[in-house]
Motif scaffolding. Structure first.
Motif, PDB file in Angstrom:
ATOM      1  N   UNK A   5       0.849  -1.197   0.000  1.00  0.00           N
ATOM      2  CA  UNK A   5       0.000   0.000   0.000  1.00  0.00           C
ATOM      3  C   UNK A   5       0.883   1.244   0.000  1.00  0.00           C
TER       4      UNK A   5
ATOM      5  N   UNK B  87      -7.108 -19.283   1.363  1.00  0.00           N
ATOM      6  CA  UNK B  87      -7.922 -20.486   1.583  1.00  0.00           C
ATOM      7  C   UNK B  87      -7.234 -21.415   2.585  1.00  0.00           C
TER       8      UNK B  87
ATOM      9  N   UNK C 293     -14.102 -12.650   0.631  1.00  0.00           N
ATOM     10  CA  UNK C 293     -13.457 -11.924   1.741  1.00  0.00           C
ATOM     11  C   UNK C 293     -13.762 -10.425   1.678  1.00  0.00           C
ATOM     12  N   UNK C 294     -13.776  -9.868   0.470  1.00  0.00           N
ATOM     13  CA  UNK C 294     -14.054  -8.437   0.324  1.00  0.00           C
ATOM     14  C   UNK C 294     -15.493  -8.122   0.767  1.00  0.00           C
TER      15      UNK C 294
ATOM     16  N   UNK D 187     -11.629  -9.828  -9.190  1.00  0.00           N
ATOM     17  CA  UNK D 187     -10.942 -10.551  -8.129  1.00  0.00           C
ATOM     18  C   UNK D 187     -11.264 -12.041  -8.232  1.00  0.00           C
ATOM     19  N   UNK D 188     -10.326 -12.922  -7.804  1.00  0.00           N
ATOM     20  CA  UNK D 188     -10.651 -14.345  -7.728  1.00  0.00           C
ATOM     21  C   UNK D 188     -11.756 -14.554  -6.686  1.00  0.00           C
ATOM     22  N   UNK D 189     -12.423 -15.689  -6.774  1.00  0.00           N
ATOM     23  CA  UNK D 189     -13.706 -15.857  -6.082  1.00  0.00           C
ATOM     24  C   UNK D 189     -13.586 -15.844  -4.556  1.00  0.00           C
ATOM     25  N   UNK D 190     -12.561 -16.494  -3.995  1.00  0.00           N
ATOM     26  CA  UNK D 190     -12.452 -16.504  -2.525  1.00  0.00           C
ATOM     27  C   UNK D 190     -12.136 -15.096  -2.007  1.00  0.00           C
ATOM     28  N   UNK D 191     -11.271 -14.388  -2.744  1.00  0.00           N
ATOM     29  CA  UNK D 191     -10.936 -13.010  -2.373  1.00  0.00           C
ATOM     30  C   UNK D 191     -12.188 -12.141  -2.438  1.00  0.00           C
TER      31      UNK D 191
ATOM     32  N   UNK E 158      -2.096  -7.176  -4.673  1.00  0.00           N
ATOM     33  CA  UNK E 158      -1.449  -7.688  -3.473  1.00  0.00           C
ATOM     34  C   UNK E 158      -1.143  -9.174  -3.652  1.00  0.00           C
TER      35      UNK E 158
ATOM     36  N   UNK F  28     -13.944   1.672   2.529  1.00  0.00           N
ATOM     37  CA  UNK F  28     -12.684   2.359   2.244  1.00  0.00           C
ATOM     38  C   UNK F  28     -11.518   1.376   2.283  1.00  0.00           C
TER      39      UNK F  28
ATOM     40  N   UNK G 186       0.281  -3.222  -6.773  1.00  0.00           N
ATOM     41  CA  UNK G 186      -0.898  -4.068  -6.843  1.00  0.00           C
ATOM     42  C   UNK G 186      -0.726  -5.016  -8.018  1.00  0.00           C
TER      43      UNK G 186
ATOM     44  N   UNK H  90      -4.888 -16.649  -4.118  1.00  0.00           N
ATOM     45  CA  UNK H  90      -5.959 -16.874  -3.142  1.00  0.00           C
ATOM     46  C   UNK H  90      -5.783 -18.204  -2.411  1.00  0.00           C
TER      47      UNK H  90
ATOM     48  N   UNK I 225     -15.763  -4.474   8.658  1.00  0.00           N
ATOM     49  CA  UNK I 225     -14.582  -3.721   9.104  1.00  0.00           C
ATOM     50  C   UNK I 225     -14.865  -2.288   9.540  1.00  0.00           C
TER      51      UNK I 225
ATOM     52  N   UNK J  39     -20.388 -13.976   5.305  1.00  0.00           N
ATOM     53  CA  UNK J  39     -19.589 -14.896   4.480  1.00  0.00           C
ATOM     54  C   UNK J  39     -20.502 -15.840   3.681  1.00  0.00           C
TER      55      UNK J  39
ATOM     56  N   UNK K 255      -7.433  -1.774  -0.573  1.00  0.00           N
ATOM     57  CA  UNK K 255      -6.844  -3.082  -0.887  1.00  0.00           C
ATOM     58  C   UNK K 255      -6.932  -3.383  -2.380  1.00  0.00           C
ATOM     59  N   UNK K 256      -8.062  -3.012  -3.000  1.00  0.00           N
ATOM     60  CA  UNK K 256      -8.243  -3.287  -4.437  1.00  0.00           C
ATOM     61  C   UNK K 256      -7.694  -2.162  -5.308  1.00  0.00           C
TER      62      UNK K 256
END
Lengths: 201, 201, 201
Positions: free
Chosen positions: A50, A67, C123-124, C116-120, A57, C46, A55, A63, C131, C158, C51-52
């Motif tokens: 950051x 996992x 998480x987002x 983004x990949x699916x697990x990420x 990350x 934010x 980017x 991922x 958060x 989740x 992060x993205x």
């Protein structure tokens, strides 16, 4: 490149394990255990990226590590109970010292790749090495251990980062510079731990 | 431009000194003293730049300030002891008030340059002015002082930021707007401190 | 697109209100009340955007929400006192559950748009959902409630995020996927609250 990635993976698992232990000590639930482990494992590298505006990350493109920590968090209680019989404090300190060396050099190397000035690169090494633990302690509502116990933890990271920077400056082979600096940090950390060396205040 | 940079430098040194004192009070070691001083000095501007996605960060392009804080941290204990004989509480409050004025106006000015809407620009002024101290208190495991003591610290920054925004809107000369607004914040902060003015809750 | 924006607005007001209450409980002043409300309302989104690396931030392009929270903060004391007579604990839990559903799905949707990949992405969704409250608790110097109370708050977020991801994968209409997943999260949260369900540790 592959070498540095491999380095980060080993360091991530050690970080997650330290997060599990701290979250458990604070009597956190599954969500807390996963989050604190994740922050401990990826917090230092994420903060570095950051600050440098890099980017995507590491954990976003990979991922599978997120996992993996998720699955480990699901079995954290029996995992810690089992590992407690296997792992002595000594083994944990050794694994953590390896993580410190690997993370730090991965951090300073990433900063050099991003053309950072030399002192900033050494700071990025230390940030990558210690800020996972710093963020873990902040989330767990503690004054970060690494700022107050007087043990030369960050100092080892700092000295090893400069060793790497000097070796790169004098054009040592990359891999040799990388592994010898990481080993230096790990060895110095273990030596100061073994002989219980403290800095003056 | 040069003027704004000069402004930030003066504010940075004041911030670092406040970090030294707080880290010492928490009995931190060298690593903690450096980190807390660094966060206090650069935290507000760094948060602003991350929110606005401005890079490189000020302290990345000017590593000399990071090195300066590092050197000062090495001698923080004798430095504070010596300065304690020279500096009264009054002098520290004055230096801090100057820092608040300078940081705030540097922040709102940077936000205008990045084409932020006007209310967001005033928020960026306050963030730059106070979040070094907020992050310092979070790392030191305290509820941020500026959120709970009822003293009009952030309010001074907020009012001065709006004074600057209005002067820019009515096309006053840049330098005049900048210095008079920063002076206004510093003066207002000192007045409210002198007469111990508190806001109601 | 408009739908998702509308979703975020409703969730923001609920978040700000929860921030008002917590800041008051900590006896913060006006500055603390505004900042904590702002962080609770916008913190999750934010952090996701940082992060993205998505910019501009939602509240930067829509300064009207920042202004709204500012005005509400000015009248927070009478506002809370008045609303206390009107709002039961039940109503606050319901509003918060709606916010959790809306924020989470807005977060996972934004992550999908950013490839983004699916697990990420899941998480987002959770990060956007919880958060704000996590950062509120850190600023208020508490171990984040959501990490330690053993209630399936983040878990609801989740599971609903995965419901949305599956519906998108099987090409359900966007709006239907969005609303049914958000409703699922809200309903599941209310059910687990009503029957006081806790996770084992």
């Amino acid at each position: 490149m592959t070498l540095i990635k491999f380095i980060e993976i080993m360091a991530i698992l050690v970080g997650a394990f330290s997060g599990f232990i701290e979250a458990r000590r604070k009597r956190m639930d599954l969500v807390g255990v996963f989050t604190v482990a994740f922050i401990t494992a990826f917090g230092g590298g994420t903060l570095r990226d950051i600050l440098l505006d890099l980017r995507p990350l590491f954990w976003v493109t990979h991922q599978e590590y997120a996992i993996l920590i998720f699955v480990l968090a699901l079995v954290a209680t029996p995992l810690i109970r089992t590992l407690r019989h296997i792992l002595s404090e000594k083994l944990i300190v050794i694994a953590d010292a390896i993580g410190l060396g690997l993370f730090s050099i991965a951090g300073v190397s990433a900063a050099l790749d991003a053309n950072m000035p030399i002192f900033i690169a050494s700071m990025m090494g230390v940030i990558t090495g210690i800020f996972g633990g710093v963020l873990r302690d902040i989330v767990c509502n503690e004054v970060p251990m690494v700022f107050r116990d007087g043990k030369p933890y960050a100092i080892c990271s700092f000295l090893g980062s400069w060793m790497y920077l000097l070796m790169r400056h004098f054009e040592f082979p990359h891999d040799f510079a990388l592994w010898s600096s990481a080993t230096f940090i790990t060895g110095l950390r273990l030596l100061t731990w073994r002989f219980d060396i403290k800095m003056g205040r």
